[in-house]
Write a protein that holds these residues in place. Structure first.
Motif, short mmCIF file in Angstrom:
data_model
loop_
_atom_site.label_atom_id
_atom_site.label_comp_id
_atom_site.label_asym_id
_atom_site.label_seq_id
_atom_site.Cartn_x
_atom_site.Cartn_y
_atom_site.Cartn_z
N UNK A 1 0.80 -1.15 -0.01
CA UNK A 1 0.08 -0.11 -0.02
C UNK A 1 1.01 1.16 -0.23
N UNK A 2 1.86 1.16 0.71
CA UNK A 2 2.87 2.40 0.65
C UNK A 2 3.61 2.43 -0.57
N UNK A 3 3.99 1.60 -1.21
CA UNK A 3 4.70 1.84 -2.66
C UNK A 3 3.60 2.18 -3.70
N UNK A 4 2.42 1.66 -3.46
CA UNK A 4 1.38 1.98 -4.37
C UNK A 4 1.00 3.70 -3.84
N UNK A 5 0.75 3.98 -3.00
CA UNK A 5 0.85 5.37 -2.77
C UNK A 5 1.82 6.12 -3.21
N UNK B 1 3.23 9.90 -7.53
CA UNK B 1 4.18 10.22 -8.57
C UNK B 1 5.58 10.58 -7.80
N UNK B 2 5.92 10.04 -6.97
CA UNK B 2 7.16 10.29 -5.98
C UNK B 2 8.22 9.34 -6.65
N UNK B 3 9.27 10.05 -7.14
CA UNK B 3 10.61 9.42 -7.56
C UNK B 3 11.74 9.43 -6.44
N UNK B 4 11.90 8.28 -5.85
CA UNK B 4 12.99 8.30 -4.79
C UNK B 4 14.74 8.91 -5.23
N UNK C 1 9.77 12.43 2.48
CA UNK C 1 9.51 13.56 3.39
C UNK C 1 9.19 12.89 4.80
N UNK C 2 9.09 13.45 5.82
CA UNK C 2 8.80 13.18 7.12
C UNK C 2 7.31 12.71 7.04
N UNK C 3 6.37 13.39 6.44
CA UNK C 3 5.01 12.93 6.16
C UNK C 3 5.00 11.34 5.58
N UNK C 4 5.76 11.26 4.44
CA UNK C 4 5.90 9.96 3.69
C UNK C 4 6.14 8.91 4.67
N UNK C 5 7.44 9.18 5.48
CA UNK C 5 7.86 8.15 6.21
C UNK C 5 6.93 7.79 7.56
N UNK C 6 6.24 8.70 7.91
CA UNK C 6 5.21 8.61 8.91
C UNK C 6 3.90 7.68 8.44
N UNK C 7 3.61 8.10 7.12
CA UNK C 7 2.75 7.20 6.57
C UNK C 7 2.62 5.93 6.28
#
Length: 70
Positions: free
Chosen positions: A22-26, A31-34, A40-46
């Motif tokens: 689910x996180x990878x799908x999000x 459209x996030x490209x690592x 971001x901190x919000x993405x890590x928390x999610x």
């Protein structure tokens, strides 16, 4: 059947894999490209919120297993 499945080791493993998927799908949908910029901190928390319940059930499973040996 569901009580037996919830007490098995497969339940927390499936929860962790489902949370990671689910996180990878999000990340894909947003459209996030690592390679371009870090998470971001919000993405890590999610990601932690999605994967964390699997770890909690794994700890609960281990605690119940240790108690049954006594």
């Amino acid at each position: 059947m569901t009580q037996g499945f919830r007490k098995s080791i497969l339940f927390p493993i499936i929860l962790m894999f489902a949370g990671a998927a689910a996180f990878l799908l999000l990340l894909y949908v947003t459209g996030h490209d690592p390679d371009e910029k870090p998470l971001t901190l919000a993405q890590w928390m999610t990601g932690g919120a999605l994967i964390g319940p699997g770890f909690a059930y794994l700890i609960k499973w281990r605690r119940d297993k240790d108690r049954s040996k006594l």
